[in-house]
Design a protein around this motif. Structure first.
Motif, PDB file in Angstrom:
ATOM      1  N   ARG A   1       9.047   2.460  -7.495  1.00  0.00           N
ATOM      2  CA  ARG A   1       9.201   1.586  -8.668  1.00  0.00           C
ATOM      3  C   ARG A   1      10.563   0.893  -8.729  1.00  0.00           C
TER       4      ARG A   1
ATOM      5  N   LYS B   1       2.475   1.809  -3.414  1.00  0.00           N
ATOM      6  CA  LYS B   1       1.529   2.384  -4.364  1.00  0.00           C
ATOM      7  C   LYS B   1       1.297   3.857  -4.069  1.00  0.00           C
TER       8      LYS B   1
ATOM      9  N   GLU C   1       0.834  -1.208   0.000  1.00  0.00           N
ATOM     10  CA  GLU C   1       0.000   0.000   0.000  1.00  0.00           C
ATOM     11  C   GLU C   1       0.870   1.261   0.000  1.00  0.00           C
TER      12      GLU C   1
END
Length: 678
Positions: free
Chosen positions: A99, A94, A91
């Motif tokens: 990345r 995100k 979570e």
């Protein structure tokens, strides 16, 4: 008093934390970290990592435990770390657009991002990158906002590009870089404050060419050590790139680099020249040259181990045994000179050349679990020799067949080869897992651990290779046949093939498949040669079974399609085996009445080998008397009638004649000599 105790407790905790050294990553939730940062007027330093990330482990195990790291981070931050694949991690990943790993975020107590650093590094350099995030005016968030307003000067643009590079935001960095190049003049780029931008410029770029053409100025402004490190790193990377797949005009690039280096005063230039020579040999696939350069590097303890390993890897499929042997000889030196975290890779790397240099089958010394891991990594099957120490054919395969060069070349190329004693270590468990019932058994296992094929019994070199090749054929490999059967295939031709492979592997389930096949087959099909493997095998068509009855009821037709001799041998097979057991002294359950019944059955069947059976039966009846003289008399009369079978009968009689006296032994020797020539 309570206040004093609280103060002492606080001081003790503070002292303990101080003495621990290293960064104090607290085991608290994200919300708790923000609340604590607000209460202590600090920022949050958040390590976003994964369990499989090498650089993450390096930072966690090498950089953050250092005392200097603790001295820098602990007073300034509430430090937390989250696995991006567990708990709150996905979570949070995100939420903050994580990345790449590791990613480090500097967060304000309200949860907003002030700065981001992607990737680790040495402590001094890493702290310098984090410090930019502590200063509001050099933080990524501040610079993003200023850039959006379109009011950045040269220095701010430079700081912004550095921050973007640190955050691994390449697209934005390239855009800002283009803007900088438009407004920066060469004299600006030569100043010390703009060096971080040039330092990111790769070989062949305009900025790189600027450095090469103005080395003296850069050495003066930046320092020769930093400039040399920049040039060496870029030249080294450019040379490595020429050996990559799809490299454009690699030979031309190498020659250009060679010419540039001749005109540059650069530290470690000789190492770069050696790298060029190695890269050229790799492009040309010059096996001898690559190995020679590797031998030189091993003696000089070159720092370019990985370039050499890549070059050796490029020719791994082309070396002959002698060349592979030269590479193997370098293994210990390369392993010794490699860093600790690279030794395991080096060990595995050189083992594949040990396989290539080995004459005969190379058996890896691995546990089954480790072998499966290797199989999955390499996408190769396992070839497993399941043996016992007392098994003669096992020894023959090990000492003769597996030492043959052609057998080794075939198995080594196609499989990861292993061998396990089925009575020691993990052998018994594997024997049960693979369903091993006879020795030697050879099991071929897929990378996922499923059985692809099994072979029972050995064989001479080329014939054994042909048997192993059956594992490549979906119509012959046992595992493939199992899968087809389990998926519902009940085609007659398939069931026949499946049953025959199972019979060859001594699989007790073969008879069930045979019974299934016979139920759906016509009498005409049963009488064909294709089905003789069933009726010609007493285990698949045992006495009193439907298959045995079909054989006797259709004997004349089988004589036509199979041949009378083969059919008669099959019909007499069980009877002859029972007679032999009596002759060998092991037929306790077979009395004289049973022997008489066998005689009547033989005569009733009117077999072509009736005389052989009746002569053997006469000897068996004599054995039942336990009178050695009577046995010898029977042998003198009957052995001459047995022809080629006389030697086998004489062998089986050895136990029954064990108590013979010297005179009887001499008589027996004379009988054997007369009938077998031995």
């Amino acid at each position: 008093m309570k206040s004093l105790i609280s103060i002492i407790a606080f001081l003790m905790l503070s002292f303990t934390a101080f003495c621990q050294g290293g960064v104090n990553f607290e085991h608290i939730t994200f919300d708790e970290a923000l609340a604590k940062a607000k209460a202590e007027n600090k920022l949050v330093f958040m390590d976003c990592y994964t369990s499989w990330c090498g650089p993450c482990k390096y930072m966690s195990e090498t950089i953050f435990p250092q005392e200097k790291a603790g001295e820098f981070f602990n007073p300034k931050f509430v430090c937390v770390k989250f696995d991006m694949e567990k708990g709150e991690g996905p979570e949070l990943g995100k939420k903050f657009g994580v990345r790449a790993y590791p990613t480090f975020l500097i967060l304000r107590p309200d949860g907003s991002v002030q700065h981001k650093v992607v990737g680790g590094g040495d402590l001094e350099g890493f702290i310098a990158r984090v410090e930019k995030g502590l200063n509001e005016k050099t933080s990524l968030d501040y610079l993003n906002k200023v850039y959006e307003k379109g009011k950045m000067n040269k220095k701010q643009l430079m700081a912004y590009q550095i921050a973007l590079n640190d955050a691994y935001e390449q697209a934005k960095s390239e855009k800002v870089g283009e803007e900088l190049n438009k407004i920066l003049k060469d004299k600006d780029k030569m100043k010390k404050e703009f060096w971080p931008i040039l330092e990111e410029s790769p070989y062949g770029s305009d900025n790189f060419k600027l450095v090469v053409n103005n080395i003296a100025t850069f050495n003066k402004n930046i320092g020769k050590e930093k400039v040399d490190a920049y040039l060496y790193g870029n030249y080294s990377q450019a040379i490595d790139n020429t050996t990559r797949r799809n490299a454009k005009e690699p030979a031309k690039t190498l020659e250009q680099i060679r010419q540039e280096l001749t005109n540059i005063d650069l530290e470690n230039k000789d190492q770069l020249m050696s790298k060029i020579e190695l890269a050229q040999a790799t492009i040309d696939q010059n096996v001898d040259k690559i190995i020679s350069l590797a031998e030189q590097a091993a003696e000089t303890k070159s720092e370019e181990l990985w370039s050499i390993v890549n070059a050796l890897n490029s020719i791994s499929s082309k070396v002959n045994k002698a060349e592979a042997g030269r590479i193997v000889a370098l293994g210990d030196k390369f392993i010794a000179n490699s860093p600790e975290n690279g030794k395991a890779y080096m060990t595995n790397f050189f083992e594949k050349f040990k396989v290539a240099a080995h004459v005969g089958v190379y058996f890896y010394e691995l546990s089954y679990e480790d072998a499966l891991k290797m199989a999955k990594q390499q996408g190769r099957k396992l070839f497993i020799d399941c043996y016992t120490t007392w098994c003669g054919p096992c020894k023959y395969m090990s000492e003769t067949v597996f030492k043959q060069e052609n057998v080794g070349d075939f198995l080594n190329q196609n499989f990861i080869c292993l061998k396990y004693d089925m009575e020691k270590g993990e052998g018994p468990e594997l024997a049960k897992k693979f369903g091993v019932r006879a020795y030697p058994t050879f099991v071929i296992v897929n990378p996922d651990g499923t059985i692809r094929h099994k072979l029972v019994g050995g064989g001479e070199g080329e014939k054994f290779i042909e048997r192993v090749k059956e594992s490549f054929d979906d119509n012959k490999a046992l595992g493939a046949l199992d899968a087809k059967y389990n998926s519902g295939n009940r085609d007659k031709a398939f069931l026949s093939q499946y049953a025959q492979v199972m019979v060859a592997n001594y699989d007790p389930n073969a008879k069930a498949i045979v019974d299934e096949l016979l139920k759906i087959s016509t009498d005409e099909e049963k009488l064909s040669e294709d089905y003789w493997f069933i009726f010609g095998n007493s285990e698949l068509s045992p006495k009193d079974s439907e298959a045995a009855k079909f054989l006797t009821d259709n004997r004349s037709k089988f004589n036509e399609t199979i041949g009378k001799e083969k059919v008669d041998n099959r019909l007499s097979e069980g009877l002859f085996r029972e007679i032999l057991m009596v002759i060998a002294g092991r037929g306790q359950k077979t009395d004289v009445k049973r022997l008489d019944a066998i005689g009547r059955e033989v005569k009733a069947l009117k077999l072509s080998n009736e005389k052989t059976l009746l002569s053997s039966l006469a000897i068996a009846k004599a054995v039942k008397t336990e009178n050695i003289d009577k046995i010898l008399t029977a042998c003198e009369k009957e052995l001459p009638k047995l022809g080629k079978d006389s030697q086998m009968i004489a062998y089986y009689l050895s136990g029954s004649l064990a108590k013979a006296n010297d005179t009887q032994k001499a008589r027996w020797q004379k009988i054997v000599q007369a009938n077998t020539g031995k």
